[in-house]
Design a protein around this motif. Sequence first.
Motif, PDB file in Angstrom:
ATOM      1  N   ARG A   7       0.668  -1.222  -0.023  1.00  0.00           N
ATOM      2  CA  ARG A   7      -0.135  -0.175   0.122  1.00  0.00           C
ATOM      3  C   ARG A   7       0.830   1.351  -0.019  1.00  0.00           C
ATOM      4  NH1 ARG A   7      -4.945  -1.035   4.303  1.00  0.00           N
ATOM      5  NH2 ARG A   7      -6.084  -2.502   3.086  1.00  0.00           N
ATOM      6  N   ALA A   8       1.890   1.119   0.908  1.00  0.00           N
ATOM      7  CA  ALA A   8       2.823   2.326   0.767  1.00  0.00           C
ATOM      8  C   ALA A   8       3.289   2.562  -0.507  1.00  0.00           C
ATOM      9  CB  ALA A   8       4.049   2.231   1.734  1.00  0.00           C
ATOM     10  N   TRP A   9       3.943   1.395  -1.289  1.00  0.00           N
ATOM     11  CA  TRP A   9       4.574   1.844  -2.558  1.00  0.00           C
ATOM     12  C   TRP A   9       3.379   1.958  -3.560  1.00  0.00           C
ATOM     13  CZ3 TRP A   9       9.395   2.218  -3.658  1.00  0.00           C
ATOM     14  CH2 TRP A   9      10.282   1.603  -3.179  1.00  0.00           C
ATOM     15  N   LEU A  10       2.067   1.671  -3.587  1.00  0.00           N
ATOM     16  CA  LEU A  10       1.128   2.215  -4.294  1.00  0.00           C
ATOM     17  C   LEU A  10       0.880   3.551  -4.165  1.00  0.00           C
ATOM     18  CD1 LEU A  10      -1.448   1.740  -6.238  1.00  0.00           C
ATOM     19  CD2 LEU A  10      -2.833   1.099  -4.307  1.00  0.00           C
ATOM     20  N   THR A  11       0.870   4.049  -2.984  1.00  0.00           N
ATOM     21  CA  THR A  11       0.632   5.581  -2.580  1.00  0.00           C
ATOM     22  C   THR A  11       1.761   6.479  -3.048  1.00  0.00           C
ATOM     23  OG1 THR A  11      -0.380   4.964  -0.487  1.00  0.00           O
ATOM     24  CG2 THR A  11       0.535   7.182  -0.672  1.00  0.00           C
ATOM     25  N   LEU A  12       3.100   5.905  -3.116  1.00  0.00           N
ATOM     26  CA  LEU A  12       3.974   6.705  -3.761  1.00  0.00           C
ATOM     27  C   LEU A  12       3.884   6.820  -5.215  1.00  0.00           C
ATOM     28  CD1 LEU A  12       7.318   5.383  -2.053  1.00  0.00           C
ATOM     29  CD2 LEU A  12       6.443   7.676  -1.831  1.00  0.00           C
ATOM     30  N   TRP A  13       3.566   5.673  -5.873  1.00  0.00           N
ATOM     31  CA  TRP A  13       3.531   5.648  -7.376  1.00  0.00           C
ATOM     32  C   TRP A  13       2.255   6.216  -7.867  1.00  0.00           C
ATOM     33  CZ3 TRP A  13       7.334   5.107 -10.382  1.00  0.00           C
ATOM     34  CH2 TRP A  13       8.629   4.233 -10.076  1.00  0.00           C
ATOM     35  N   THR A  14       1.175   6.322  -7.114  1.00  0.00           N
ATOM     36  CA  THR A  14      -0.073   7.034  -7.678  1.00  0.00           C
ATOM     37  C   THR A  14       0.014   8.777  -7.309  1.00  0.00           C
ATOM     38  OG1 THR A  14      -1.443   6.339  -5.490  1.00  0.00           O
ATOM     39  CG2 THR A  14      -1.387   5.162  -7.556  1.00  0.00           C
ATOM     40  N   MET A  15       0.678   9.096  -6.197  1.00  0.00           N
ATOM     41  CA  MET A  15       0.787  10.296  -5.833  1.00  0.00           C
ATOM     42  C   MET A  15       1.653  11.119  -6.365  1.00  0.00           C
ATOM     43  SD  MET A  15       0.830  11.783  -1.873  1.00  0.00           S
ATOM     44  CE  MET A  15       2.310  11.068  -1.548  1.00  0.00           C
ATOM     45  N   CYS A  16       3.217  10.493  -6.023  1.00  0.00           N
ATOM     46  CA  CYS A  16       4.257  11.496  -6.588  1.00  0.00           C
ATOM     47  C   CYS A  16       4.301  12.200  -8.054  1.00  0.00           C
ATOM     48  CB  CYS A  16       5.490  10.851  -6.231  1.00  0.00           C
ATOM     49  SG  CYS A  16       5.633  10.644  -4.393  1.00  0.00           S
ATOM     50  N   PRO A  17       3.950  11.039  -8.956  1.00  0.00           N
ATOM     51  CA  PRO A  17       4.238  11.790 -10.350  1.00  0.00           C
ATOM     52  C   PRO A  17       3.386  12.785 -10.713  1.00  0.00           C
ATOM     53  CG  PRO A  17       4.326   9.226 -10.486  1.00  0.00           C
ATOM     54  CD  PRO A  17       3.913   9.619  -8.915  1.00  0.00           C
ATOM     55  N   GLY A  18       1.949  12.832 -10.449  1.00  0.00           N
ATOM     56  CA  GLY A  18       0.935  13.769 -10.599  1.00  0.00           C
ATOM     57  C   GLY A  18       1.200  15.038  -9.878  1.00  0.00           C
ATOM     58  N   TYR A  19       1.777  14.995  -8.356  1.00  0.00           N
ATOM     59  CA  TYR A  19       1.912  16.234  -7.656  1.00  0.00           C
ATOM     60  C   TYR A  19       3.200  16.897  -8.339  1.00  0.00           C
ATOM     61  CZ  TYR A  19      -2.222  15.745  -4.955  1.00  0.00           C
ATOM     62  OH  TYR A  19      -3.704  15.370  -4.700  1.00  0.00           O
ATOM     63  N   LEU A  20       4.201  16.121  -8.864  1.00  0.00           N
ATOM     64  CA  LEU A  20       5.366  16.537  -9.550  1.00  0.00           C
ATOM     65  C   LEU A  20       5.220  17.364 -10.631  1.00  0.00           C
ATOM     66  CD1 LEU A  20       8.662  16.487  -9.094  1.00  0.00           C
ATOM     67  CD2 LEU A  20       8.590  14.578 -10.627  1.00  0.00           C
ATOM     68  N   VAL A  21       4.195  16.766 -11.360  1.00  0.00           N
ATOM     69  CA  VAL A  21       3.723  17.761 -12.416  1.00  0.00           C
ATOM     70  C   VAL A  21       3.157  18.911 -12.220  1.00  0.00           C
ATOM     71  CG1 VAL A  21       2.267  17.623 -14.665  1.00  0.00           C
ATOM     72  CG2 VAL A  21       3.799  15.638 -14.104  1.00  0.00           C
ATOM     73  N   TYR A  22       2.059  18.826 -11.382  1.00  0.00           N
ATOM     74  CA  TYR A  22       1.554  19.798 -10.957  1.00  0.00           C
ATOM     75  C   TYR A  22       2.422  21.102 -10.261  1.00  0.00           C
ATOM     76  CZ  TYR A  22      -1.393  22.902  -8.034  1.00  0.00           C
ATOM     77  OH  TYR A  22      -2.152  24.005  -7.362  1.00  0.00           O
ATOM     78  N   PHE A  23       3.444  20.737  -9.321  1.00  0.00           N
ATOM     79  CA  PHE A  23       4.158  21.656  -8.826  1.00  0.00           C
ATOM     80  C   PHE A  23       5.206  22.079  -9.769  1.00  0.00           C
ATOM     81  CE2 PHE A  23       2.883  19.854  -4.870  1.00  0.00           C
ATOM     82  CZ  PHE A  23       2.354  21.018  -4.324  1.00  0.00           C
ATOM     83  N   ALA A  24       5.615  21.483 -10.774  1.00  0.00           N
ATOM     84  CA  ALA A  24       6.569  21.863 -12.025  1.00  0.00           C
ATOM     85  C   ALA A  24       5.782  22.910 -12.862  1.00  0.00           C
ATOM     86  CB  ALA A  24       6.877  20.709 -12.845  1.00  0.00           C
ATOM     87  N   VAL A  25       4.467  22.592 -13.001  1.00  0.00           N
ATOM     88  CA  VAL A  25       3.580  23.656 -14.064  1.00  0.00           C
ATOM     89  C   VAL A  25       3.421  24.878 -13.098  1.00  0.00           C
ATOM     90  CG1 VAL A  25       1.331  23.965 -14.772  1.00  0.00           C
ATOM     91  CG2 VAL A  25       2.380  22.042 -15.451  1.00  0.00           C
ATOM     92  N   GLN A  26       3.371  24.912 -11.715  1.00  0.00           N
ATOM     93  CA  GLN A  26       3.018  26.001 -11.081  1.00  0.00           C
ATOM     94  C   GLN A  26       4.446  26.892 -10.829  1.00  0.00           C
ATOM     95  OE1 GLN A  26       0.064  27.043  -9.963  1.00  0.00           O
ATOM     96  NE2 GLN A  26      -0.748  25.439 -11.097  1.00  0.00           N
ATOM     97  N   ILE A  27       5.472  26.205 -10.885  1.00  0.00           N
ATOM     98  CA  ILE A  27       6.803  26.846 -10.552  1.00  0.00           C
ATOM     99  C   ILE A  27       7.312  27.234 -11.926  1.00  0.00           C
ATOM    100  CG2 ILE A  27       9.214  26.809  -9.872  1.00  0.00           C
ATOM    101  CD1 ILE A  27       8.022  24.692  -7.837  1.00  0.00           C
TER     102      ILE A  27
END
Length: 141
Positions: A7-27
């Motif tokens: 479950r921890a790995w699943l959380t990492l793989w579903t959360m990190c890429p999307g929010y990385l893109v979000y913050f990259a767009v914002q910055i």
Amino acid sequence: MSTFEKRAWLTLWTMCPGYLVYFAVQIFYPQLTPTVLSRFGLLALVAGLHAVGYVVGLLVMKWRDRDDGLVEDERDRAIDARATRAAYFLLLAGTILTGMVMPFTESGWKVVNTALLFIVLSETLRVLLTVRGYRQPRLVR
């Protein structure tokens, strides 16, 4: 691999890429989201993809491990407590920054994005410490 580690790995793989893109767009590309509606749309897209990815992954995990019961022992509780404690302090620091410091110098989306960043960072820290807890060698068997 235990169910909690999966479950921890699943959380990492579903959360990190999307929010990385979000913050990259914002910055780096704020011109891609010039209006409030477009910013909310991007955030809703990222949060929706995270939620759908996690739920689908969880259903697949449950289907594959349908014969195994989810039994939590003392080690699982200790790993979760340690990881949650560290994530709580990071979230507390972020809350102090965004709620007590930033309103005097910043406004609007800078405060919102900083608060969201600390939420994502604290959850990432929690699941990383969970994975680390399961990857450490056991002293007692």
